[in-house]
Design a protein around this motif. Structure first.
Motif, PDB file in Angstrom:
ATOM      1  N   TYR A   1       0.836  -1.200   0.000  1.00  0.00           N
ATOM      2  CA  TYR A   1       0.000   0.000   0.000  1.00  0.00           C
ATOM      3  C   TYR A   1       0.874   1.255   0.000  1.00  0.00           C
ATOM      4  CZ  TYR A   1      -3.064   3.657   1.779  1.00  0.00           C
ATOM      5  OH  TYR A   1      -3.739   4.827   1.959  1.00  0.00           O
ATOM      6  N   GLN A   2       1.885   1.246   0.859  1.00  0.00           N
ATOM      7  CA  GLN A   2       2.777   2.401   0.949  1.00  0.00           C
ATOM      8  C   GLN A   2       3.534   2.622  -0.366  1.00  0.00           C
ATOM      9  OE1 GLN A   2       5.884   1.963   3.824  1.00  0.00           O
ATOM     10  NE2 GLN A   2       6.420   4.130   3.797  1.00  0.00           N
ATOM     11  N   LYS A   3       4.014   1.551  -0.968  1.00  0.00           N
ATOM     12  CA  LYS A   3       4.739   1.691  -2.233  1.00  0.00           C
ATOM     13  C   LYS A   3       3.824   2.161  -3.356  1.00  0.00           C
ATOM     14  CE  LYS A   3       8.399  -1.592  -1.272  1.00  0.00           C
ATOM     15  NZ  LYS A   3       8.986  -2.873  -1.591  1.00  0.00           N
ATOM     16  N   ALA A   4       2.597   1.640  -3.400  1.00  0.00           N
ATOM     17  CA  ALA A   4       1.665   2.038  -4.462  1.00  0.00           C
ATOM     18  C   ALA A   4       1.249   3.492  -4.302  1.00  0.00           C
ATOM     19  CB  ALA A   4       0.434   1.129  -4.461  1.00  0.00           C
ATOM     20  N   ARG A   5       1.033   3.937  -3.087  1.00  0.00           N
ATOM     21  CA  ARG A   5       0.632   5.321  -2.865  1.00  0.00           C
ATOM     22  C   ARG A   5       1.826   6.265  -2.996  1.00  0.00           C
ATOM     23  NH1 ARG A   5      -4.078   6.876  -3.619  1.00  0.00           N
ATOM     24  NH2 ARG A   5      -3.908   8.507  -2.078  1.00  0.00           N
ATOM     25  N   GLY A   6       3.011   5.818  -2.645  1.00  0.00           N
ATOM     26  CA  GLY A   6       4.191   6.676  -2.705  1.00  0.00           C
ATOM     27  C   GLY A   6       4.655   6.954  -4.122  1.00  0.00           C
ATOM     28  N   ASN A   7       4.401   6.048  -5.053  1.00  0.00           N
ATOM     29  CA  ASN A   7       4.868   6.229  -6.424  1.00  0.00           C
ATOM     30  C   ASN A   7       3.951   7.085  -7.269  1.00  0.00           C
ATOM     31  OD1 ASN A   7       7.102   4.657  -5.963  1.00  0.00           O
ATOM     32  ND2 ASN A   7       6.152   2.785  -6.671  1.00  0.00           N
ATOM     33  N   GLY A   8       2.714   7.275  -6.877  1.00  0.00           N
ATOM     34  CA  GLY A   8       1.824   8.043  -7.741  1.00  0.00           C
ATOM     35  C   GLY A   8       0.585   8.541  -7.061  1.00  0.00           C
TER      36      GLY A   8
ATOM     37  N   LEU B   1      -4.453  -1.202  -6.791  1.00  0.00           N
ATOM     38  CA  LEU B   1      -3.519  -2.039  -6.045  1.00  0.00           C
ATOM     39  C   LEU B   1      -3.372  -1.535  -4.617  1.00  0.00           C
ATOM     40  CD1 LEU B   1      -1.404  -4.313  -5.916  1.00  0.00           C
ATOM     41  CD2 LEU B   1       0.280  -2.630  -6.671  1.00  0.00           C
ATOM     42  N   ALA B   2      -3.286  -0.224  -4.462  1.00  0.00           N
ATOM     43  CA  ALA B   2      -3.163   0.338  -3.118  1.00  0.00           C
ATOM     44  C   ALA B   2      -4.396   0.012  -2.289  1.00  0.00           C
ATOM     45  CB  ALA B   2      -2.946   1.851  -3.202  1.00  0.00           C
TER      46      ALA B   2
ATOM     47  N   VAL C   1      -6.447  -6.051   2.295  1.00  0.00           N
ATOM     48  CA  VAL C   1      -5.778  -7.271   2.764  1.00  0.00           C
ATOM     49  C   VAL C   1      -5.139  -7.030   4.122  1.00  0.00           C
ATOM     50  CG1 VAL C   1      -3.825  -8.804   2.315  1.00  0.00           C
ATOM     51  CG2 VAL C   1      -5.420  -8.269   0.491  1.00  0.00           C
ATOM     52  N   ALA C   2      -4.464  -5.888   4.289  1.00  0.00           N
ATOM     53  CA  ALA C   2      -3.810  -5.584   5.561  1.00  0.00           C
ATOM     54  C   ALA C   2      -4.827  -5.478   6.694  1.00  0.00           C
ATOM     55  CB  ALA C   2      -3.003  -4.297   5.436  1.00  0.00           C
ATOM     56  N   VAL C   3      -5.924  -4.771   6.461  1.00  0.00           N
ATOM     57  CA  VAL C   3      -6.943  -4.611   7.501  1.00  0.00           C
ATOM     58  C   VAL C   3      -7.557  -5.967   7.857  1.00  0.00           C
ATOM     59  CG1 VAL C   3      -9.232  -3.637   7.955  1.00  0.00           C
ATOM     60  CG2 VAL C   3      -7.444  -2.205   6.974  1.00  0.00           C
ATOM     61  N   PHE C   4      -7.849  -6.786   6.855  1.00  0.00           N
ATOM     62  CA  PHE C   4      -8.413  -8.113   7.098  1.00  0.00           C
ATOM     63  C   PHE C   4      -7.451  -8.971   7.928  1.00  0.00           C
ATOM     64  CE2 PHE C   4      -9.044 -12.560   5.751  1.00  0.00           C
ATOM     65  CZ  PHE C   4     -10.339 -12.745   6.214  1.00  0.00           C
TER      66      PHE C   4
END
Length: 115
Positions: free
Chosen positions: A44-51, A84-85, A91-94
């Motif tokens: 999540y962090q990588k997907a949000r950090g790139n765009g 994806l984010a 998935v993380a919350v679940f």
């Protein structure tokens, strides 16, 4: 004087084995869920950090008639990244919810004696 028959009368070995198997399975599930939760947060962090958080893409030129290319490929990549984010966060919350439920079930089992 042997103490083995006396111990066998005091200790329920079948119950101890059942508790041991349950603890091993539950521990593996909670640790695995926590690990997948961390992976989900990382993605999540990588997907949000790139765009995420703003448009950093260059505007595409207006398509001409008969142009086989998509009208805005950068927009499609941004949408894929946001999807994806979002899925990674779900998935993380679940997975973290599974961890919390496992801890709550353990506390309940310790506080409520089952006959």
């Amino acid at each position: 004087m042997t103490t083995t028959p006396q111990l066998a009368a005091l200790i329920a070995w079948g119950s101890i084995g059942l508790v041991l198997v349950f603890a091993l399975i539950t521990g593996a599930v909670v640790v695995g869920a926590f690990s997948f939760g961390l992976v989900g947060l990382d993605r999540y962090q990588k997907a949000r950090g790139n765009g995420g958080g703003g448009s950093t893409t260059v505007e595409a030129a207006a398509p001409t008639a008969g142009d086989p290319r998509p009208s805005d490929p950068a927009n499609a990549q941004t949408q894929d990244r946001e999807s994806l984010a979002f899925l990674s966060l779900i998935v993380a919350v679940f997975c973290f919810a599974i961890c919390v439920l496992g801890i709550a079930a353990g506390l309940w089992a310790m506080l409520n004696k089952v006959s």
